[in-house]
Design a protein around this motif. Structure first.
Motif, PDB file in Angstrom:
ATOM      1  N   VAL A 197      37.486  46.798  40.869  1.00  0.00           N
ATOM      2  CA  VAL A 197      38.715  46.892  40.064  1.00  0.00           C
ATOM      3  C   VAL A 197      39.385  45.530  39.901  1.00  0.00           C
ATOM      4  N   GLY A 198      39.120  44.607  40.814  1.00  0.00           N
ATOM      5  CA  GLY A 198      39.721  43.286  40.724  1.00  0.00           C
ATOM      6  C   GLY A 198      38.857  42.265  40.026  1.00  0.00           C
ATOM      7  N   ALA A 199      37.728  42.677  39.404  1.00  0.00           N
ATOM      8  CA  ALA A 199      36.832  41.740  38.722  1.00  0.00           C
ATOM      9  C   ALA A 199      37.523  41.110  37.524  1.00  0.00           C
ATOM     10  N   ASP A 200      37.165  39.864  37.198  1.00  0.00           N
ATOM     11  CA  ASP A 200      37.725  39.198  36.023  1.00  0.00           C
ATOM     12  C   ASP A 200      37.368  39.941  34.742  1.00  0.00           C
ATOM     13  N   LEU A 201      36.159  40.515  34.725  1.00  0.00           N
ATOM     14  CA  LEU A 201      35.708  41.250  33.543  1.00  0.00           C
ATOM     15  C   LEU A 201      34.797  42.379  33.992  1.00  0.00           C
ATOM     16  N   ILE A 202      35.001  43.552  33.405  1.00  0.00           N
ATOM     17  CA  ILE A 202      34.114  44.687  33.662  1.00  0.00           C
ATOM     18  C   ILE A 202      33.384  44.991  32.367  1.00  0.00           C
ATOM     19  N   VAL A 203      32.056  45.053  32.451  1.00  0.00           N
ATOM     20  CA  VAL A 203      31.207  45.319  31.286  1.00  0.00           C
ATOM     21  C   VAL A 203      30.617  46.713  31.442  1.00  0.00           C
ATOM     22  N   VAL A 204      30.901  47.585  30.500  1.00  0.00           N
ATOM     23  CA  VAL A 204      30.398  48.954  30.533  1.00  0.00           C
ATOM     24  C   VAL A 204      29.106  49.011  29.711  1.00  0.00           C
ATOM     25  N   ILE A 205      28.021  49.436  30.348  1.00  0.00           N
ATOM     26  CA  ILE A 205      26.709  49.481  29.700  1.00  0.00           C
ATOM     27  C   ILE A 205      26.240  50.919  29.623  1.00  0.00           C
ATOM     28  N   ASP A 206      25.681  51.296  28.482  1.00  0.00           N
ATOM     29  CA  ASP A 206      25.113  52.636  28.325  1.00  0.00           C
ATOM     30  C   ASP A 206      23.912  52.546  27.401  1.00  0.00           C
ATOM     31  N   GLN A 207      22.781  53.072  27.850  1.00  0.00           N
ATOM     32  CA  GLN A 207      21.545  53.085  27.071  1.00  0.00           C
ATOM     33  C   GLN A 207      21.169  51.694  26.570  1.00  0.00           C
ATOM     34  N   GLY A 208      21.310  50.705  27.474  1.00  0.00           N
ATOM     35  CA  GLY A 208      20.872  49.355  27.165  1.00  0.00           C
ATOM     36  C   GLY A 208      21.790  48.552  26.271  1.00  0.00           C
ATOM     37  N   GLN A 209      22.982  49.057  26.012  1.00  0.00           N
ATOM     38  CA  GLN A 209      23.913  48.348  25.135  1.00  0.00           C
ATOM     39  C   GLN A 209      25.288  48.265  25.788  1.00  0.00           C
ATOM     40  N   ILE A 210      26.026  47.201  25.442  1.00  0.00           N
ATOM     41  CA  ILE A 210      27.400  47.069  25.909  1.00  0.00           C
ATOM     42  C   ILE A 210      28.293  47.932  25.024  1.00  0.00           C
ATOM     43  N   VAL A 211      29.006  48.860  25.647  1.00  0.00           N
ATOM     44  CA  VAL A 211      29.864  49.760  24.871  1.00  0.00           C
ATOM     45  C   VAL A 211      31.335  49.416  25.034  1.00  0.00           C
ATOM     46  N   ALA A 212      31.666  48.605  26.064  1.00  0.00           N
ATOM     47  CA  ALA A 212      33.072  48.211  26.244  1.00  0.00           C
ATOM     48  C   ALA A 212      33.159  47.084  27.251  1.00  0.00           C
ATOM     49  N   THR A 213      34.181  46.253  27.114  1.00  0.00           N
ATOM     50  CA  THR A 213      34.466  45.201  28.096  1.00  0.00           C
ATOM     51  C   THR A 213      35.971  45.117  28.295  1.00  0.00           C
ATOM     52  N   GLY A 214      36.379  44.641  29.465  1.00  0.00           N
ATOM     53  CA  GLY A 214      37.801  44.491  29.741  1.00  0.00           C
ATOM     54  C   GLY A 214      38.074  44.577  31.228  1.00  0.00           C
ATOM     55  N   THR A 215      39.357  44.579  31.581  1.00  0.00           N
ATOM     56  CA  THR A 215      39.729  44.788  32.981  1.00  0.00           C
ATOM     57  C   THR A 215      39.766  46.280  33.273  1.00  0.00           C
ATOM     58  N   HIS A 216      39.971  46.607  34.518  1.00  0.00           N
ATOM     59  CA  HIS A 216      40.020  48.017  34.915  1.00  0.00           C
ATOM     60  C   HIS A 216      41.107  48.762  34.145  1.00  0.00           C
TER      61      HIS A 216
END
Length: 613
Positions: A560-579
């Protein structure tokens, strides 16, 4: 389960593209391993020639003994014949010792070099190779096949050469002794050689199949033993016993086919050879009674004929051994000729100094070799600034681990580029690329050695002080010092003498010692208890300071404290941002968070309500 493992073993048995040779060409490939030892080869050949000539000389000594000593009643000739035979015996004894020593030395040396060459090749092969090849299959080639080859080079090859020399020399001496009877011998040769060639090819194929079945036995046993706790926990012992019995029986049945074919070959050769000797002896006996040849000539001829017959019989047996070794050598050559898909470019680009730890993925698409119908990553683009902590989250199979695999250049993408500090990793030396990373896996890998060496694995040239500092920073020194021999204590195979938290802290110490510019954390605390997790998290905080960190996270509470969280689904980035941002902008992330945090928050709210009441 048994049927699935049947399929897996069958698949791995055929995992190599195996050319099917029809002769002993594969054995000749081992000649290159003899080149560095030409002196020993020459000594072995000289000893072999000396013993061969001594054996042939015995026939002439026998002729002189009978004709000069017995027939003429000359005791002096009898004495000279005895001295001659005794002298030859001494020469044969010394020559045999020298031949045995040098040939055996060559066998051991060549196989040691071959094992080293095979292992050196194995550790450079790409990950796709091990994705489709069982460990037991590789180990079988490295041990069983090389042992068989050692037997051939150190014994069978020598026997074959000695008997070949006796065969050629014996035929020459047959001509010298009696050309007429020799012509009868030569008529028999094609009749004897034909079954050797016909059955020999069959023996080679069965030998190859037999080695493959032995490899299947080893592969199944290795897999079962490594998972023994699971086998016993699921009371699967009887099923695995039955399955192993099937594998052993398959190996036995294939070996019996080989043995039956070899036995038939040997029996047929013996029948033809010694049957021919009987006929020749009958003809020679009539010639001696008619006074056409002397008793010494007949005895010498019979000696050489027996020598030739014995040599042919032995060579037929050895030929079967050579065919068997050819099958084993074929399996070894396949590994030696296997090229890694990950190659160092002819002119690799240097990575910039000092390392900054910038990581970029530019429109990357990648398929695993065993899953070509499914893209592990598709049009994947990501830019990670130096020193930042980036978490990769998403459901299982989304492609998170693939990001690590491509960064470490275990695979190359089909499309797009993976960049490290502005350099395409495909254009750099893979070793230079990997030296800038340190991987802390979810399941830490420890080796059957001491604490010193397990931590030093991250930097083999590190001194003891550096190792201890890394251990202290990773909170590993406290338990290592309490072991019977401290850091020098043997930790057991795969570190079985340590707890999960202790193994993970050693893994962290290893990464700290490496001092990488990019740290790869594959859910490093997911399997730990609360106390171990607290210690490991504290060590991770030190490890992440000042360096780029990529975290594969299944437990969102750890990132939760990461500078950036990358959400991946089926080999693709679907969202990025903080928690906080993703909770409102990404349904997938919000759902993952709800499955984890809501439960914990709900428990806390109920506890607070109870306390308030």
């Amino acid at each position: 389960m048994s049927s699935e493992r049947d399929t897996t073993l069958a698949h791995n048995s055929a995992s190599f593209d195996r050319p099917r040779g029809q002769n002993l060409n594969y054995l000749r490939r081992t000649a290159s391993f003899l080149k560095p030892y030409t002196g020993h080869v020459a000594a072995a050949v000289i000893a072999l020639v000396i013993t061969g000539l001594s054996v042939l000389g015995l026939g002439q000594g026998l002729k002189g003994l009978i004709d000069g000593g017995f027939a003429d009643g000359d005791t002096g000739a009898l004495d000279r014949a005895l001295y001659f035979l005794l002298g030859l015996s001494v020469v044969m004894a010394l020559g045999t010792y020298a031949r045995f020593y040098f040939v055996s030395w060559l066998g051991e040396r060549v196989v040691a070099d071959l094992r080293k060459a095979v292992f050196d090749r194995i550790v450079t092969l790409h990950s796709g190779f091990f994705e489709t090849t069982k460990t037991g299959e590789v180990l079988s080639r490295l041990t069983t096949d090389t042992t068989l080859l050692q037997s051939v080079i150190g014994s069978s090859a020598s026997v074959a050469l000695r008997n070949l020399l006796n065969l050629v020399g014996g035929v020459i001496m047959l001509f010298v002794t009696n050309p007429g009877l020799t012509a009868m011998v030569l008529v028999v040769v094609p009749v004897v050689v034909a079954p050797i060639l016909i059955f020999g090819r069959r023996v080679r194929k069965l030998s190859r199949a037999s080695q493959d079945r032995v490899a299947d036995v080893g592969a199944f046993a290795e897999e079962t033993i490594n998972a023994m706790s699971t086998v016993q926990a699921f009371t699967h012992e009887e099923v695995d016993k039955a399955r192993f019995s099937v594998e052993v029986t398959n190996a036995f049945d294939t070996a019996i086919q080989r043995i039956r074919t070899r036995g038939l070959l040997m029996g047929l050769v013996i029948l033809l050879v010694f049957g021919a000797i009987g006929v020749i002896l009958w003809v020679g006996g009539h010639q001696m009674l008619a006074g056409e040849i002397s008793g010494g000539e007949l005895a010498a001829f019979l000696y050489y004929a027996t020598l030739v017959a014995f040599s042919v019989g032995v060579m037929s047996e050895v030929y079967g051994e050579l065919q068997r070794a050819a099958g084993a050598t074929e399996r070894l050559i396949e590994i030696l000729e296997c090229q890694s898909d990950i190659q160092t470019p002819p002119h690799p680009l240097p990575l910039p100094e000092p390392a900054s730890g910038r990581v970029q993925f530019d429109q990357v698409t990648f398929h695993y070799p065993s899953r070509l119908d499914h893209a592990a990553l598709s049009n994947f683009s990501l830019n990670i600034e130096p020193g930042k902590t980036v978490a990769l989250v998403g459901p299982s199979g989304a492609g998170k681990s693939t990001v690590f695999q491509l960064l470490l250049r275990f695979y190359d993408p089909e499309h797009g580029a993976v960049m490290l500090d502005g350099v395409n990793v495909r254009d750099a030396d893979p070793k230079a690329v990997r030296e800038r990373f340190a991987l802390v896996p979810q399941d830490p890998v420890l080796f059957g050695t001491s604490g010193w060496e397990n931590i030093r694995y991250g930097k083999p040239d590190a001194d003891d002080d550096a190792v201890r500092q890394a251990a202290e920073a990773a909170a590993a020194a406290e338990f290592l010092d309490k072991l019977p021999d401290g850091f020098a204590t043997f930790l057991g195979e795969k570190g079985v003498r340590l707890s999960g938290g202790q193994r993970q802290r050693i893994s962290l110490a290893r990464a700290l010692l490496r001092n990488p510019s990019v740290l790869l954390l594959d859910e490093a605390t997911s399997a730990l208890d609360a106390e171990s997790e607290r210690l490991v998290q504290a060590a991770l905080a030190k490890l992440k300071a000042g360096r780029t960190t990529l975290v594969i996270a299944h437990r969102l509470a750890t990132v939760v404290g990461a500078d950036l969280i990358v959400v991946i689904d089926q080999g693709q980035i679907v969202a990025t941002g903080t928690h906080t941002e993703l909770l409102s902008s990404s349904p997938l992330y919000a759902n993952l968070a709800a499955l984890q945090f809501d439960v914990d928050f709900g428990r806390k709210e109920k506890l607070d309500a109870r306390q308030a009441s």
